[in-house]
Design a protein around this motif. Sequence first.
Motif, short mmCIF file in Angstrom:
data_model
loop_
_atom_site.label_atom_id
_atom_site.label_comp_id
_atom_site.label_asym_id
_atom_site.label_seq_id
_atom_site.Cartn_x
_atom_site.Cartn_y
_atom_site.Cartn_z
N VAL A 236 -14.80 90.18 6.00
CA VAL A 236 -14.20 89.08 4.86
C VAL A 236 -14.73 87.52 4.92
CG1 VAL A 236 -11.67 90.08 5.75
CG2 VAL A 236 -12.74 88.30 7.24
N ALA A 237 -14.48 87.17 4.01
CA ALA A 237 -14.87 85.56 3.68
C ALA A 237 -13.60 84.51 4.23
CB ALA A 237 -15.45 85.45 2.88
N LEU A 238 -14.34 83.33 4.27
CA LEU A 238 -13.77 81.93 5.23
C LEU A 238 -14.10 81.11 4.54
CD1 LEU A 238 -12.18 82.25 8.49
CD2 LEU A 238 -13.45 80.20 7.33
N ALA A 239 -13.24 80.13 4.52
CA ALA A 239 -13.80 78.72 3.83
C ALA A 239 -12.65 78.03 4.68
CB ALA A 239 -13.86 78.60 2.07
N THR A 240 -13.31 76.28 4.76
CA THR A 240 -12.47 75.67 5.25
C THR A 240 -12.35 74.32 4.00
OG1 THR A 240 -11.88 76.74 7.66
CG2 THR A 240 -11.94 74.17 7.08
N SER A 241 -11.38 73.66 3.75
CA SER A 241 -11.47 72.33 3.04
C SER A 241 -10.49 71.66 4.21
CB SER A 241 -11.48 72.58 2.17
OG SER A 241 -11.25 71.57 1.08
N LEU A 267 -7.12 63.35 -2.89
CA LEU A 267 -5.33 63.92 -2.07
C LEU A 267 -4.98 62.66 -0.85
CD1 LEU A 267 -6.00 67.46 -1.99
CD2 LEU A 267 -4.96 66.34 -3.34
N LEU A 268 -4.05 62.77 -0.75
CA LEU A 268 -3.46 61.62 0.12
C LEU A 268 -3.22 61.63 1.46
CD1 LEU A 268 -2.05 58.71 -1.76
CD2 LEU A 268 -4.34 58.39 -0.30
N PHE A 269 -2.33 63.58 1.22
CA PHE A 269 -1.60 64.14 2.36
C PHE A 269 -2.36 65.37 2.70
CE2 PHE A 269 1.38 61.86 -0.87
CZ PHE A 269 2.04 61.07 0.35
N HIS A 270 -3.41 65.32 2.65
CA HIS A 270 -4.15 67.01 2.71
C HIS A 270 -4.67 66.66 4.23
CE1 HIS A 270 -7.60 70.10 3.09
NE2 HIS A 270 -7.18 70.06 3.36
N VAL A 271 -4.44 67.62 5.06
CA VAL A 271 -5.41 67.50 6.83
C VAL A 271 -6.39 68.86 6.81
CG1 VAL A 271 -4.68 67.85 8.76
CG2 VAL A 271 -3.28 66.16 7.13
N ARG A 272 -5.92 69.99 6.36
CA ARG A 272 -7.17 71.00 6.44
C ARG A 272 -6.37 72.20 6.12
NH1 ARG A 272 -11.20 71.65 10.34
NH2 ARG A 272 -11.38 69.19 10.30
N THR A 273 -7.88 73.10 4.93
CA THR A 273 -7.12 74.20 4.93
C THR A 273 -8.13 75.28 4.80
OG1 THR A 273 -5.74 73.52 2.35
CG2 THR A 273 -6.22 75.50 2.29
N THR A 274 -7.71 76.51 5.43
CA THR A 274 -8.72 77.41 5.87
C THR A 274 -7.80 78.63 5.28
OG1 THR A 274 -9.20 76.23 7.69
CG2 THR A 274 -9.53 78.69 7.58
N SER A 308 -5.52 87.73 1.00
CA SER A 308 -5.31 86.59 1.81
C SER A 308 -4.50 86.21 2.06
CB SER A 308 -5.91 85.93 -0.05
OG SER A 308 -7.57 85.84 -0.53
N ARG A 309 -5.24 84.47 2.81
CA ARG A 309 -4.05 83.95 4.25
C ARG A 309 -4.14 82.74 4.26
NH1 ARG A 309 -5.14 87.32 9.54
NH2 ARG A 309 -7.34 88.09 8.59
N VAL A 310 -3.74 82.18 4.64
CA VAL A 310 -3.64 80.88 5.40
C VAL A 310 -3.01 79.99 5.74
CG1 VAL A 310 -3.60 78.60 3.40
CG2 VAL A 310 -3.54 81.14 1.86
N TRP A 311 -4.41 79.30 6.45
CA TRP A 311 -3.77 78.15 6.92
C TRP A 311 -3.89 76.70 6.71
CZ3 TRP A 311 -6.19 76.40 13.45
CH2 TRP A 311 -5.03 76.27 13.52
N LEU A 312 -2.59 76.01 6.54
CA LEU A 312 -2.54 75.18 5.32
C LEU A 312 -2.08 73.71 6.52
CD1 LEU A 312 -1.88 74.64 1.76
CD2 LEU A 312 -1.78 72.72 3.08
#
Length: 327
Positions: A236-241, A267-274, A308-312
């Motif tokens: 799989v592949a994984l990216a974090t922003s 962006l003002l309200f973004h903390v982390r996205t994986t 695809s799966r997300v942790w936002l």
Amino acid sequence: MNTILRSLKVAALFCLFSIHSDGQEMRYSFEKGMMGSPFKLVFYATGDSLANLAAKRAFERIEKLNEILSDYRDGSEINLLSAQSGSGKWVPVSKDLFDILAVSQDISKKTGGAFDATLGPVVQMWRHATRKGIFPPQEEIHEALQKTGYTKMQLDRAKQSVLLIQKGMRLDIGGLGKGYAAEEAIKVLKNMGITSAMMDAGGKIVLTNPPPGTKGWNITISNGSDSLKTMALSNVALATSGPTYRFMEYKGVKYSHIVDPQTGIGLLFHVRTTVISPDGTVADALATAFSVAGIDKSKAYLKHFPGSRVWLVEKQDEHIADWNMLE
């Protein structure tokens, strides 16, 4: 047995270690600064000669892509393409540039423009503003936004050509370039018979088969604060922003380096996205797109990306909202 490998001729490329695993394959780790980030390559191979050659070819492939895709290089293919915006000409491009722009356009359409490779004028404006520590005037933001919009870029697959409709457009594929580079490096290894590998391209990770004798590559993911999750992953592949290290603070407000294509503002309200996806290019782009879209819209967009799966994690008013599909 640890072995320091020093035979590589690629500048700034180091093999950190190799460890016998099962008497046949050994673990090798190489690292090099590329595309403005550390690129770390870990894989299992049958000997030093194969490992050295595989790493050399993988990093050469990434450097070639950087020559094509970098918006920092005046003579890069993507900048030469941007320079012909508004000319009315369909510009023939390389397969690599066409392919990555095609992925970009597909994701733009499926996320309502939350991802947009034509955002270059706005990105350039924010880079300058961040260096100066000055918030861009509203007129400058408006002017930059007028030169953006994924619908202003057209692709002709049969002729492998690109048309940029409006003068002053500037392409920026920073939101998926490292994921694409990681995928391409892994392809090089696979073609050389190396089937257990990890490429970490500045946090954009592509994984193949697990290390020998294990269930997967142990990857630790953070929600941006104090919550950590370690997962055994493979193929799989994984990216974090997130804005942890790249942001601008102005009058006590922190603006992310990720810009909203609708407002032209960080962006003002973004903390982390994986994002975990079958493909590194898609994972990289979705980490940006879902960061921009936020939790509610991303839930609707996700149906377009099977596998695809997300942790936002984002701020909503004074609260933290956490959407975790990785558990």
